[in-house]
Design an enzyme around this catalytic site. Structure first.
Site, short mmCIF file in Angstrom:
data_model
loop_
_atom_site.label_atom_id
_atom_site.label_comp_id
_atom_site.label_asym_id
_atom_site.label_seq_id
_atom_site.Cartn_x
_atom_site.Cartn_y
_atom_site.Cartn_z
N ASP A 14 -2.13 3.32 4.43
CA ASP A 14 -0.70 2.40 4.43
C ASP A 14 -0.92 1.33 4.86
OD1 ASP A 14 0.98 4.40 2.52
OD2 ASP A 14 0.26 5.72 4.21
N ASP A 17 -7.51 2.83 7.44
CA ASP A 17 -6.23 3.27 7.48
C ASP A 17 -5.76 3.07 5.95
OD1 ASP A 17 -3.84 4.62 8.01
OD2 ASP A 17 -2.80 2.53 8.13
#
Length: 215
Positions: free
Chosen positions: A12, A10
């Site tokens: 953020d 991922d």
């Protein structure tokens, strides 16, 4: 080290330390639009999801439409804040370890391609991920649906059960589980109990190479 065939990060909160800034801005904009939100509530309700899903949830709660330019104002403030963005502590060493082992990795994020590119460029990671960047914009259904992770695996010619996902949100963990992938929950901002469906949780990036070696 016997790492998985593909490691999917991922963005953020996992690669770039942007979640506090992003959710502070989002809470302020929603509050200004007539839907009072605190930072903690924004993290709880929206972290890990796309702006499309945020709008759907927020408008249902508000009972009316949000301003049409809310996303544009959100991204403008966010990108202005990226001038001082930092990488998540310890993640560069993880990428170095994967490079040394010859293990492919990519990013699969609910953010737009522009947001991912801007963030990775700000912390000096763009060259490490260029050509291996996947966004919720690429699929019909974002997290918690498995579409994004399955799209990334297919694009890089890897079977889902040979992939490991690094996530920091319940939505992302659910998406990885639905994709049939091993998932490790990074419990930095999210309490470990909200990531309990991950195969394992960890608090420091230094622990990740060992977890990947065991997967």
């Amino acid at each position: 080290m016997a790492y998985p065939e593909l490691v999917i990060f991922d963005n953020d909160g996992v690669l770039v330390d942007s979640e506090r800034l992003a959710n502070t801005i989002l809470a302020e904009l929603l509050t200004d639009a007539g839907l009072p939100y605190t930072f903690e509530e924004a993290v709880r309700d929206f972290m890990g999801g796309s702006m499309v899903s945020m709008r759907t949830k927020a408008e249902a709660r508000l009972g009316s439409a949000l301003p049409a330019d809310l996303e544009d104002r959100y991204h403008q403030r966010l990108f202005d804040g990226f001038a001082t963005l930092q990488a998540v502590p310890g993640v560069e060493a993880v990428l170095d370890a994967l490079d040394a082992a010859g293990t492919p990795y990519c990013v699969a994020s609910s953010g737009t391609h522009q947001r991912i590119r801007t963030a990775l460029t700000a912390v000096g990671f763009w060259s490490r991920f260029e050509g291996r960047v996947f966004s919720a914009e690429d699929v019909a259904h974002g997290k918690p649906a498995p579409d994004l992770f399955l799209h990334a695996a297919a694009a890089l010619d890897t079977k889902p059960d040979r992939c490991a996902v690094i996530e920091d949100s319940p939505l992302g963990v659910a998406a990885a589980n639905a994709a049939g992938m091993t998932v490790f929950g990074y419990a930095a901002m999210t309490p470990p109990d909200r990531l309990a469906s991950a195969d394992a949780t960890f608090h420091e990036m230094a622990a990740l190479p060992t977890l990947l070696d065991r997967s």
